[in-house]
Scaffold this active site. Structure first.
Site, PDB file in Angstrom:
ATOM      1  N   LYS A   9       0.836  -1.203   0.000  1.00  0.00           N
ATOM      2  CA  LYS A   9       0.000   0.000   0.000  1.00  0.00           C
ATOM      3  C   LYS A   9       0.878   1.264   0.000  1.00  0.00           C
ATOM      4  O   LYS A   9       2.095   1.181   0.213  1.00  0.00           O
ATOM      5  CB  LYS A   9      -0.924  -0.033   1.229  1.00  0.00           C
ATOM      6  CG  LYS A   9      -1.948  -1.191   1.185  1.00  0.00           C
ATOM      7  CD  LYS A   9      -2.877  -1.134   2.396  1.00  0.00           C
ATOM      8  CE  LYS A   9      -3.904  -2.251   2.364  1.00  0.00           C
ATOM      9  NZ  LYS A   9      -4.855  -2.171   3.512  1.00  0.00           N
ATOM     10  N   TYR A  49     -12.378  -2.293  -3.336  1.00  0.00           N
ATOM     11  CA  TYR A  49     -12.873  -2.338  -1.959  1.00  0.00           C
ATOM     12  C   TYR A  49     -14.407  -2.292  -1.897  1.00  0.00           C
ATOM     13  O   TYR A  49     -14.969  -1.909  -0.868  1.00  0.00           O
ATOM     14  CB  TYR A  49     -12.264  -1.195  -1.152  1.00  0.00           C
ATOM     15  CG  TYR A  49     -10.843  -1.466  -0.683  1.00  0.00           C
ATOM     16  CD1 TYR A  49     -10.535  -2.614   0.057  1.00  0.00           C
ATOM     17  CD2 TYR A  49      -9.808  -0.565  -0.954  1.00  0.00           C
ATOM     18  CE1 TYR A  49      -9.247  -2.868   0.496  1.00  0.00           C
ATOM     19  CE2 TYR A  49      -8.505  -0.812  -0.509  1.00  0.00           C
ATOM     20  CZ  TYR A  49      -8.239  -1.962   0.218  1.00  0.00           C
ATOM     21  OH  TYR A  49      -6.956  -2.200   0.669  1.00  0.00           O
ATOM     22  N   ASN A 112      -1.976  -0.103   7.176  1.00  0.00           N
ATOM     23  CA  ASN A 112      -1.463  -1.419   7.578  1.00  0.00           C
ATOM     24  C   ASN A 112      -0.613  -2.101   6.498  1.00  0.00           C
ATOM     25  O   ASN A 112      -0.574  -3.316   6.384  1.00  0.00           O
ATOM     26  CB  ASN A 112      -2.606  -2.317   8.078  1.00  0.00           C
ATOM     27  CG  ASN A 112      -3.656  -2.584   7.010  1.00  0.00           C
ATOM     28  OD1 ASN A 112      -3.500  -2.164   5.870  1.00  0.00           O
ATOM     29  ND2 ASN A 112      -4.701  -3.284   7.372  1.00  0.00           N
ATOM     30  N   HIS A 115      -1.917  -5.328   1.287  1.00  0.00           N
ATOM     31  CA  HIS A 115      -3.191  -5.987   0.994  1.00  0.00           C
ATOM     32  C   HIS A 115      -2.910  -7.388   0.475  1.00  0.00           C
ATOM     33  O   HIS A 115      -1.953  -7.595  -0.260  1.00  0.00           O
ATOM     34  CB  HIS A 115      -3.981  -5.229  -0.079  1.00  0.00           C
ATOM     35  CG  HIS A 115      -5.143  -6.029  -0.598  1.00  0.00           C
ATOM     36  ND1 HIS A 115      -6.360  -6.061   0.039  1.00  0.00           N
ATOM     37  CD2 HIS A 115      -5.240  -6.895  -1.644  1.00  0.00           C
ATOM     38  CE1 HIS A 115      -7.168  -6.892  -0.613  1.00  0.00           C
ATOM     39  NE2 HIS A 115      -6.513  -7.410  -1.644  1.00  0.00           N
ATOM     40  N   GLU A 126      -9.394 -10.177  -7.976  1.00  0.00           N
ATOM     41  CA  GLU A 126      -8.441  -9.076  -7.829  1.00  0.00           C
ATOM     42  C   GLU A 126      -7.310  -9.161  -8.856  1.00  0.00           C
ATOM     43  O   GLU A 126      -6.864  -8.137  -9.384  1.00  0.00           O
ATOM     44  CB  GLU A 126      -7.898  -9.061  -6.386  1.00  0.00           C
ATOM     45  CG  GLU A 126      -8.995  -8.673  -5.395  1.00  0.00           C
ATOM     46  CD  GLU A 126      -8.635  -8.887  -3.929  1.00  0.00           C
ATOM     47  OE1 GLU A 126      -7.502  -9.360  -3.636  1.00  0.00           O
ATOM     48  OE2 GLU A 126      -9.479  -8.594  -3.072  1.00  0.00           O
TER      49      GLU A 126
HETATM   50  P1  DAT Z   1      -7.830  -6.978   5.211  1.00  0.00           P
HETATM   51  O1  DAT Z   1      -7.049  -5.880   4.533  1.00  0.00           O
HETATM   52  O2  DAT Z   1      -7.038  -7.624   6.312  1.00  0.00           O
HETATM   53  O3  DAT Z   1      -8.412  -7.977   4.249  1.00  0.00           O
HETATM   54  P2  DAT Z   1     -10.520  -5.880   5.463  1.00  0.00           P
HETATM   55  O4  DAT Z   1     -10.802  -6.488   4.135  1.00  0.00           O
HETATM   56  O5  DAT Z   1     -11.468  -6.166   6.579  1.00  0.00           O
HETATM   57  O6  DAT Z   1      -9.057  -6.278   5.963  1.00  0.00           O
HETATM   58  O7  DAT Z   1     -10.420  -4.301   5.320  1.00  0.00           O
HETATM   59  C1  DAT Z   1      -9.797  -3.717   4.201  1.00  0.00           C
HETATM   60  C2  DAT Z   1      -8.962  -2.558   4.674  1.00  0.00           C
HETATM   61  O8  DAT Z   1      -9.824  -1.546   5.203  1.00  0.00           O
HETATM   62  C3  DAT Z   1      -7.986  -2.874   5.794  1.00  0.00           C
HETATM   63  O9  DAT Z   1      -6.769  -3.406   5.326  1.00  0.00           O
HETATM   64  C4  DAT Z   1      -7.810  -1.539   6.442  1.00  0.00           C
HETATM   65  C5  DAT Z   1      -9.172  -0.878   6.291  1.00  0.00           C
HETATM   66  N1  DAT Z   1      -9.983  -1.040   7.491  1.00  0.00           N
HETATM   67  C6  DAT Z   1     -10.571  -2.177   7.915  1.00  0.00           C
HETATM   68  N2  DAT Z   1     -11.222  -1.989   9.078  1.00  0.00           N
HETATM   69  C7  DAT Z   1     -11.051  -0.668   9.380  1.00  0.00           C
HETATM   70  C8  DAT Z   1     -11.484   0.176  10.447  1.00  0.00           C
HETATM   71  N3  DAT Z   1     -12.231  -0.288  11.439  1.00  0.00           N
HETATM   72  N4  DAT Z   1     -11.096   1.471  10.411  1.00  0.00           N
HETATM   73  C9  DAT Z   1     -10.343   1.962   9.406  1.00  0.00           C
HETATM   74  N5  DAT Z   1      -9.902   1.225   8.373  1.00  0.00           N
HETATM   75  C10 DAT Z   1     -10.257  -0.066   8.357  1.00  0.00           C
HETATM   76 MG    MG Z   2      -9.930  -7.826   2.852  1.00  0.00          MG
END
Ligand code: DAT
Ligand code: MG
Length: 148
Positions: A9, A49, A112, A115, A126
């Site tokens: 990212k 997303y 974080n 991805h 994807e």
């Molecule tokens: P991952 O990236 O582990 O698959 P996800 O698909 O649940 O996680 O979420 C996609 C991204 O969205 C994640 O990497 C960071 C952001 N995100 C997730 N939960 C969040 C939150 N509570 N507040 C802010 N950003 C968040």
């Molecule tokens: Mg995800």
């Protein structure tokens, strides 16, 4: 062989972690079959997303992922989808174990670092969203007989 979509990212690129991240998957024994540095458009971000469009953080997420270059990659190997998720660590770096990418380098859930596809279905979706067929290479690597 299984393939997954992984992406460093914008925070990972800006924090000089691209080499470190590529290194981890390479040393694990996986094969890089596609890679490009790119700036994600608003439209691509919203599609990628899409599952989160109703979440309160969606706007922030799209803004962040389009804020600078990302390194989009396709990696190949046995069980690479689940293994890469383990190597990334939990979504929230607070919960991600030390030794994982997010556990070692992340601090907040919004930034974080990496991805990774979470299932065979999302990996296929994807990979197709980010790469054309001719951008994914098929080649043999000399280490494969020592990995498998
Ligand atoms: P991952 O990236 O582990 O698959 P996800 O698909 O649940 O996680 O979420 C996609 C991204 O969205 C994640 O990497 C960071 C952001 N995100 C997730 N939960 C969040 C939150 N509570 N507040 C802010 N950003 C968040
Ligand atoms: Mg995800």
């Amino acid at each position: 062989m299984e393939q997954t979509f992984l992406m460093v990212k914008p925070d990972g690129v800006q924090r000089n972690l691209t080499g470190e991240i590529v290194n981890r998957f390479e040393r694990k024994g996986f094969k890089l079959v596609g890679a490009k540095l790119m700036q994600i458009s608003d439209e691509l971000a919203k599609t990628h997303y899409g599952e989160h469009e109703d979440k309160p953080f969606f706007g922030e997420l799209v803004g962040f992922i389009t804020s600078g270059p990302v390194l989009a990659m396709v990696w190949e190997g046995e069980n690479v989808i689940a293994t890469a998720r383990n190597m990334m660590g939990k979504t929230n770096p607070l919960e991600a174990a030390p030794g994982t990418i997010r556990g070692d380098y992340g601090v907040t859930v919004g930034k974080n670092i990496i991805h990774g596809s979470d299932s065979p279905e999302s990996a296929q979706k994807e990979i197709n969203l980010f790469f054309n067929d001719n951008e994914i290479l098929s080649y043999s690597k000399q280490d494969s007989e020592w990995v498998y």
